[in-house]
Write an enzyme that holds these catalytic residues in place. Structure first.
Site, PDB file in Angstrom:
ATOM      1  N   ASP A  69      81.297  17.488  65.532  1.00 23.48           N
ATOM      2  CA  ASP A  69      82.348  16.739  65.070  1.00 23.48           C
ATOM      3  C   ASP A  69      83.182  15.520  65.847  1.00 23.48           C
ATOM      4  O   ASP A  69      83.344  14.662  65.402  1.00 23.48           O
ATOM      5  CB  ASP A  69      83.693  17.874  64.929  1.00 23.48           C
ATOM      6  CG  ASP A  69      83.266  19.264  63.927  1.00 23.48           C
ATOM      7  OD1 ASP A  69      82.327  19.189  63.541  1.00 23.48           O
ATOM      8  OD2 ASP A  69      83.959  20.262  64.062  1.00 23.48           O
TER       9      ASP A  69
ATOM     10  N   GLU B 182      80.825  29.794  72.628  1.00 23.77           N
ATOM     11  CA  GLU B 182      80.641  28.902  71.732  1.00 23.77           C
ATOM     12  C   GLU B 182      80.005  27.508  72.343  1.00 23.77           C
ATOM     13  O   GLU B 182      79.140  27.116  72.060  1.00 23.77           O
ATOM     14  CB  GLU B 182      82.240  28.150  71.224  1.00 23.77           C
ATOM     15  CG  GLU B 182      81.999  27.266  70.086  1.00 23.77           C
ATOM     16  CD  GLU B 182      83.546  27.083  69.239  1.00 23.77           C
ATOM     17  OE1 GLU B 182      84.080  27.346  69.819  1.00 23.77           O
ATOM     18  OE2 GLU B 182      83.523  26.123  68.500  1.00 23.77           O
TER      19      GLU B 182
HETATM   20  C1  DGY Z   1      85.993  22.635  62.969  1.00 21.40           C
HETATM   21  O1  DGY Z   1      86.938  23.023  62.043  1.00 21.40           O
HETATM   22  O2  DGY Z   1      86.185  22.680  64.079  1.00 21.40           O
HETATM   23  C2  DGY Z   1      84.784  22.647  62.360  1.00 21.40           C
HETATM   24  O3  DGY Z   1      83.743  22.306  63.172  1.00 21.40           O
HETATM   25  C3  DGY Z   1      84.491  21.655  60.985  1.00 21.40           C
HETATM   26  O4  DGY Z   1      83.685  21.963  60.372  1.00 21.40           O
END
Ligand code: DGY
Length: 418
Positions: A163, A390
């Site tokens: 992202d 994560e």
């Molecule tokens: C988030 O909401 O952080 C996701 O990665 C978007 O797909």
């Protein structure tokens, strides 16, 4: 003490809902994500093949009529996530987002089929999955390869799965933020703001989303009109590998996808042009603003995963990768620590992510066995010591973002058993 393998299986089982699996159970991502689900299916394939197939089937139930597989499927009415189904207002059979994610699913399906003895019923289900994946890859070439050069554009940073990678900084700077933009972030209720994307990133994410919604997600319109359009190295590497793997696995089902074969030659010829000798590196291209994006990010090295027929370039990439940060205790950082955009703990701007290590590992196996083993063992060691988060700090292995993270657990199983 419980074995890490058992903990990994538990993470997946605990995150499982009806027919699909959440990326984590800590409320950050309360839905089904496209590439998360593919990695998760690979994890299940080591202890419950029916869960693996079901995960993929559920994802593909949300496939749009034109072939796109959305990046998120919202299976229930949960509104704790933003942007949820009420913001996107779209979907086919299942409410969804209106954009896609890297089609890693094709490679994962090939791996699952190659590694398991499937019974007749399972083979039949896989055949249906493979036909849907053909439609998915056709969608990329039909709607996202607007120049017909075998390379696809992404039109939103969320499509990359990475992202807030600094690769998107300069293209996003040029997005004209909607006036009077109103929205409420929910991620910061369950995650630390110093680990998450910035407000300016979200302003652009939502501006783009609103533009697509206004265009009713018409695939031709949104690719032409999007204020963000990038030909990304990492994404295209996954698409090329997906194309190669889908052709191979289809043969086992007597399905002939030879029309995809022509795409590979063209894609490779085009992609090679983004190799820059001076930096010994591939760089993504801001197609909207016509400029090369010179950030040293790990996704540029996903080119190894594409398996280009070019030994000389592959070797140069590997020797550069060896200097990237593999001399450190934990690697690979998502951005080179020497790059000025590097941020130690912020999401895709620095921390170590397990799926990106996995992609690089898959790219190295047939090119540099020793280096691939080193990466595999280091990744396993990190997961055995810290368990399934994560992302991780490269200096001390500190756990960042969500815990009980499904793809970290799933890919642990794959690395461990392979
Ligand atoms: C988030 O909401 O952080 C996701 O990665 C978007 O797909």
């Amino acid at each position: 003490m419980k074995e890490t393998i058992e903990i990994a299986k538990e993470v997946l089982k605990n995150n499982r809902r009806s027919g699909y699996t959440l990326p984590t159970n800590n409320k950050l991502y309360p839905a089904q994500w496209n590439w998360d689900s593919a990695f998760i299916a690979l994890g299940y394939s080591y202890f419950n093949i029916d869960y693996a197939i079901k995960e993929l089937e559920t994802l593909l139930t949300g496939q749009w009529n034109d072939g796109m597989v959305p990046h998120i499927l919202f299976h229930d009415n949960d509104e704790s996530y933003f942007p949820n189904h009420k913001t996107w207002e779209c979907g086919n059979k299942i409410p969804s987002s209106g954009i896609t994610q890297p089609p890693i699913i094709a490679t994962i399906v090939k791996n699952i089929v190659d590694q398991n003895k499937l019974d007749q019923g399972q083979m039949k289900r896989m055949e249906t999955i493979i036909k849907k994946l053909k439609k998915y890859l056709d969608w990329f070439y039909n709607y996202r390869d607007t120049n017909k050069i075998g390379l696809v554009s992404i039109i939103h940073p969320w499509e990359s799965g990475l992202d807030n990678s600094p690769i998107w900084d300069s293209p996003l700077d040029k997005v004209k933020i909607e006036e009077n933009l109103k929205y409420e972030r929910r991620d910061l209720n369950v995650s630390k703001s110093e680990n998450r994307p910035l407000k300016k990133d979200y302003d652009a994410y939502i501006t783009l989303l609103n533009q697509f919604k206004k265009n009713k997600y018409n695939p031709n319109k949104i690719v032409n009109e999007s204020m963000f359009n990038v030909i990304d190295i990492g994404f295209n590497s996954i698409v090329i590998r997906a194309t190669k793997d889908l052709i191979k696995v289809a043969k086992k089902f007597n399905l002939n996808f030879s029309d995809l074969e022509n795409k590979i030659t063209l894609s490779e010829e085009s992609l090679i042009k983004f190799y820059k000798n001076e930096e010994q590196s591939f760089f993504s291209y801001d197609f909207k603003n016509h400029s090369l994006i010179k950030v040293d990010a790990i996704s540029n090295y996903f080119i190894l995963f594409a398996d280009l027929e070019n030994k000389e370039i592959n070797n140069k990439i590997i020797s550069k990768l060896k200097k990237y940060n593999s001399q450190k205790e934990y690697f690979f950082t998502t951005v080179n620590p020497k790059d000025k955009t590097f941020e130690e703990t912020r999401y895709w701007r620095g921390p170590v992510w397990i799926n990106s290590n996995w992609i690089i590992y898959q790219g190295l196996i047939n090119k540099d066995k020793n280096f691939s083993e080193l990466l595999k063992n280091k990744t396993l060691e990190l997961l055995e010591n810290k368990k399934f988060h994560e992302y991780y700090n490269f200096k001390n292995g500190d756990c960042l973002g969500a815990n009980n993270f499904s793809w970290s657990a799933a890919l642990y199983l794959d690395l461990k058993f392979n």
